[in-house]
Scaffold this motif. Structure first.
Motif, PDB file in Angstrom:
ATOM      1  N   ALA A  18       0.829  -1.208   0.000  1.00 40.80           N
ATOM      2  CA  ALA A  18       0.000   0.000   0.000  1.00 40.80           C
ATOM      3  C   ALA A  18       0.862   1.256   0.000  1.00 40.80           C
ATOM      4  N   PHE A  19       2.005   1.200   0.702  1.00 42.06           N
ATOM      5  CA  PHE A  19       2.877   2.375   0.780  1.00 42.06           C
ATOM      6  C   PHE A  19       3.571   2.650  -0.548  1.00 42.06           C
ATOM      7  N   VAL A  20       4.102   1.610  -1.191  1.00 47.13           N
ATOM      8  CA  VAL A  20       4.930   1.837  -2.380  1.00 47.13           C
ATOM      9  C   VAL A  20       4.148   1.827  -3.689  1.00 47.13           C
ATOM     10  N   SER A  21       2.916   1.310  -3.684  1.00 45.44           N
ATOM     11  CA  SER A  21       2.185   1.155  -4.950  1.00 45.44           C
ATOM     12  C   SER A  21       1.980   2.454  -5.736  1.00 45.44           C
ATOM     13  N   PRO A  22       1.804   3.623  -5.071  1.00 41.12           N
ATOM     14  CA  PRO A  22       1.631   4.837  -5.873  1.00 41.12           C
ATOM     15  C   PRO A  22       2.847   5.207  -6.721  1.00 41.12           C
ATOM     16  N   PHE A  23       3.997   4.586  -6.457  1.00 34.56           N
ATOM     17  CA  PHE A  23       5.217   4.939  -7.168  1.00 34.56           C
ATOM     18  C   PHE A  23       5.508   3.997  -8.341  1.00 34.56           C
ATOM     19  N   ARG A  67      10.451   9.234  -8.710  1.00 35.56           N
ATOM     20  CA  ARG A  67      10.230   9.093  -7.281  1.00 35.56           C
ATOM     21  C   ARG A  67      10.280   7.613  -6.947  1.00 35.56           C
ATOM     22  N   MET A  68      10.568   7.309  -5.710  1.00 32.43           N
ATOM     23  CA  MET A  68      10.698   5.912  -5.319  1.00 32.43           C
ATOM     24  C   MET A  68      10.175   5.740  -3.902  1.00 32.43           C
ATOM     25  N   GLY A  69       9.427   4.665  -3.679  1.00 30.65           N
ATOM     26  CA  GLY A  69       8.928   4.329  -2.355  1.00 30.65           C
ATOM     27  C   GLY A  69       9.583   3.048  -1.860  1.00 30.65           C
ATOM     28  N   VAL A  70       9.989   3.044  -0.591  1.00 26.62           N
ATOM     29  CA  VAL A  70      10.619   1.882   0.025  1.00 26.62           C
ATOM     30  C   VAL A  70       9.947   1.634   1.365  1.00 26.62           C
ATOM     31  N   HIS A  71       9.549   0.387   1.614  1.00 27.46           N
ATOM     32  CA  HIS A  71       8.910   0.055   2.890  1.00 27.46           C
ATOM     33  C   HIS A  71       9.341  -1.340   3.319  1.00 27.46           C
ATOM     34  N   PRO A  72       9.721  -1.518   4.595  1.00 29.61           N
ATOM     35  CA  PRO A  72      10.101  -2.855   5.066  1.00 29.61           C
ATOM     36  C   PRO A  72       8.929  -3.826   4.947  1.00 29.61           C
ATOM     37  N   VAL A 100       1.244   9.437   0.798  1.00 32.38           N
ATOM     38  CA  VAL A 100       1.514   8.100   1.338  1.00 32.38           C
ATOM     39  C   VAL A 100       2.164   8.154   2.718  1.00 32.38           C
ATOM     40  N   LEU A 101       2.764   9.276   3.087  1.00 30.99           N
ATOM     41  CA  LEU A 101       3.424   9.354   4.397  1.00 30.99           C
ATOM     42  C   LEU A 101       2.411   9.408   5.537  1.00 30.99           C
TER      43      LEU A 101
END
Length: 376
Positions: free
Chosen positions: A134-139, A166-171, A319-320
């Motif tokens: 969910a966090f990274v999908s918009p990117f 842009r880039m999203g990273v989430h553990p 997303v934040l």
């Protein structure tokens, strides 16, 4: 084939599998769903979604046009009993006040995706996986030439998505090394986010890479993107102790970005900040007008400047989700790292528009005692 349930259950199942149908395909069977007992399945040759729904009774199988059936049950009360019967001459949907005859497709023509070779089961935290996706999908990118960016890469401990700007990273919250840097396609990610948390995942990498994802009452089987995701860690900047940074109210900055983005999706926002305030400026309407806004900085900050795409900045802030955000950048020409209260972070590439000095000039004028309406 005979199935008895109610309109709400049937509608829910049809909506869940909708992402795997192709209504306008030249292959008619791809616009149908396969009823097999109480299980409803759709397949578009790239992904297959199955849902098991509560029924009063169910036996046999049939392929019935998805769009027509969904439209019909959407106009019925949720608790209305419905019955579907199908044979060699087609199918019939029956409810208390109506009867509709529908066409069918041959069941043997319905495509099924099969994992090739030996499948490897992966221990997964389903809730952690959904949170990361969910966090990274918009990117995720939608650019066809770089097809390997059209999804989310599961790289050891992290989920990563980027479109090059842009880039999203989430553990992930678990060891994802067994995924072997698998790239889950855009459509599968979006389907997963609307379904229950996965309970079990299997991957087959021989010949065509595929994934099988099982959750309570549902399953997704899909082809993975057959490509190599870039070494994204190389673009993550190493911030020195002297890196410029600022902590801001997320909602206020998002409103500013939204207002300036309203002049055009490619609007470049020039940002400059010191220990007390952030200045934002942009040339809009082809450079005929300069937009200016300011907002306070929430904690002592190391001053700096940079220019970013308004639309991309707004998507990062969305997303934040936390009340405040902190961003850092080594200099105006390096990627900035944005984070909130959660575990994930986003990188935003700067724009090179030649307008970097807009906000810097505004900030210096305000520091000299001018009001915002007096700034040149």
């Amino acid at each position: 084939m005979k199935l008895e349930t109610n309109a709400r259950m049937l509608k829910s199942a049809l909506k869940t599998v909708a992402r795997a149908t192709r209504w306008s395909s030249s292959i008619p069977v791809l616009g149908t769903v396969l009823f097999d007992g109480s299980t409803v399945t759709a397949c578009d040759l790239d992904q297959e979604i199955s849902v098991t729904m509560p029924v009063k009774s169910a036996k046999g199988s049939a392929c019935i046009p998805h769009k027509t059936l969904l439209n019909l049950v959407s106009h019925l009360p949720g608790e209305e009993p419905v019955r579907i019967e199908a044979g060699e001459q087609g199918a019939t949907l029956v409810f208390s006040s109506g009867r509709y005859d529908l066409p069918t497709a041959p069941v043997p023509d319905f495509p099924r995706l099969e994992l090739s070779g030996e499948a490897k089961s992966i221990a997964t935290d389903g809730d952690g996986l959904k949170t990361a996706l969910a966090f990274v999908s918009p990117f995720m990118s939608t650019e066809e030439t770089r097809y390997y960016l059209n999804g989310v890469c599961l790289d050891v401990d992290d989920a990563v998505a980027t479109d090059g700007h842009r880039m999203g990273v989430h553990p992930l919250g678990f060891d994802g090394g067994a995924f072997e840097r698998a790239i889950i396609p855009h459509a599968v990610v979006n389907a997963l986010l609307l379904m229950p948390a996965p309970k079990a995942i299997s991957i087959a990498t021989e010949k065509r890479p595929m994934v099988d994802i099982r959750m309570d009452g549902a399953r997704i089987r899909a082809k993975l993107i057959d490509g190599t995701f870039p070494d994204w860690r190389r673009v993550v900047p190493t911030m020195s102790p002297n890196a410029a940074h600022a902590t801001l109210d997320r909602a206020s900055l998002m409103h500013i970005a939204g207002r300036m983005a309203s002049f055009g999706p490619s609007s470049g926002l020039s940002l400059a900040w010191d220990a007390e305030r952030l200045a934002v400026a942009a040339k809009v309407w082809g450079g005929e007008v300069t937009a200016r806004e300011t907002m306070p900085v929430l904690s002592p900050s190391s001053g700096g400047n940079g220019t970013y795409n308004a639309h991309y900045l707004k998507s990062v802030l969305q997303v934040l989700r936390s009340e405040v955000v902190t961003f850092k950048c080594q200099d105006a020409h390096s990627p900035s790292a944005w984070s909130g209260d959660g575990d994930g972070y986003a990188l935003l590439m700067p724009m090179r528009t030649g307008e970097d000095a807009l906000a810097t000039t505004l900030l210096s004028q305000l520091g000299a005692g001018k009001r915002l309406d007096e700034a040149a």
